[in-house]
Design an enzyme around this catalytic site. Sequence first.
Site, PDB file in Angstrom:
ATOM      1  N   TYR A 126       0.829  -1.099   0.149  1.00 51.35           N
ATOM      2  CA  TYR A 126      -0.054  -0.059  -0.028  1.00 51.35           C
ATOM      3  C   TYR A 126       0.880   1.155  -0.046  1.00 51.35           C
ATOM      4  O   TYR A 126       0.617   2.111  -0.722  1.00 51.35           O
ATOM      5  CB  TYR A 126      -0.972   0.120   1.350  1.00 51.35           C
ATOM      6  CG  TYR A 126      -1.673   1.237   1.103  1.00 51.35           C
ATOM      7  CD1 TYR A 126      -3.069   0.894   0.259  1.00 51.35           C
ATOM      8  CD2 TYR A 126      -1.701   2.315   2.069  1.00 51.35           C
ATOM      9  CE1 TYR A 126      -4.167   1.794   0.621  1.00 51.35           C
ATOM     10  CE2 TYR A 126      -2.582   3.280   2.127  1.00 51.35           C
ATOM     11  CZ  TYR A 126      -3.747   3.246   1.291  1.00 51.35           C
ATOM     12  OH  TYR A 126      -4.727   4.279   1.205  1.00 51.35           O
ATOM     13  N   LYS A 130       0.733   4.165  -2.989  1.00 54.47           N
ATOM     14  CA  LYS A 130       0.706   5.536  -2.657  1.00 54.47           C
ATOM     15  C   LYS A 130       1.695   6.476  -2.985  1.00 54.47           C
ATOM     16  O   LYS A 130       1.699   7.735  -3.264  1.00 54.47           O
ATOM     17  CB  LYS A 130      -0.065   5.569  -1.232  1.00 54.47           C
ATOM     18  CG  LYS A 130      -1.468   5.001  -1.191  1.00 54.47           C
ATOM     19  CD  LYS A 130      -2.240   5.649  -2.029  1.00 54.47           C
ATOM     20  CE  LYS A 130      -3.854   5.039  -1.894  1.00 54.47           C
ATOM     21  NZ  LYS A 130      -4.746   5.671  -2.824  1.00 54.47           N
TER      22      LYS A 130
END
Length: 246
Positions: A126, A130
Amino acid sequence: MKVVLVDLREELFESADASLRTVGASDVATCKVDVSDASAVTRLESEIVEKFGGIDVLMCNAGIQPGSDIFDQAGTWDRVLSVNLGGVTSFCQIFVPGMLSRGQPGLVINTGSKQGITTPPGDPAYNVSKAGVKVFTEALQHHLREVRAKVSAHLLVPGHVFTDLTRRGRREKPAGAWTPEQTADFMMESLAKGDFYIICPDNDVSRPLDEKRMAWAMGDIIENRPPLSRWHKGWAASFETFSKGA
């Protein structure tokens, strides 16, 4: 505005359509699309242009967070990167050229995360996705600025927001979280000011503390500290001293 909602969860379309119409959307379309499928995104762009004549505001907000580990034993890396980062790059690369050719003012808003800036341990896939959204959106805005486009790009960086992504079975909003409506209001206020980095606070973390955390993360590089030193037992006390008063 004429609004096109894109998601895989068709069961959400009816209520979302009704909600948008109550606040004045002049037309609403819903499309089931896997944002990681570039060919599906290309078809969607053609359909929207045919139906509405073009796109003025593009918001890339699709994201998943099933959890991950550094050696991908959970087998989630490919899906996380293809949705969270690949979805953003595909939509921008496929939609923005048409937005530019319209010659009208426009906005691109990509949803990043504070985890893509301070990269805390625990969910590396993740964080990588991002961090990629941040770097891509910075490059996109630089390009748009250099070609003097009427379209601008912006990076939305939410704080703790109580959504399906963070709900994790809870029914009550945690006291420290913002609502989606608070986040949207803050985003609109920031866009009105022309902000590129839209760093949202929440009920737990203030903007000064966010700044301290981001500055410390960059300081790991500048001062040659161990990576993620904020969570390193030899540096944790130094970070606490650094962040006092924020």
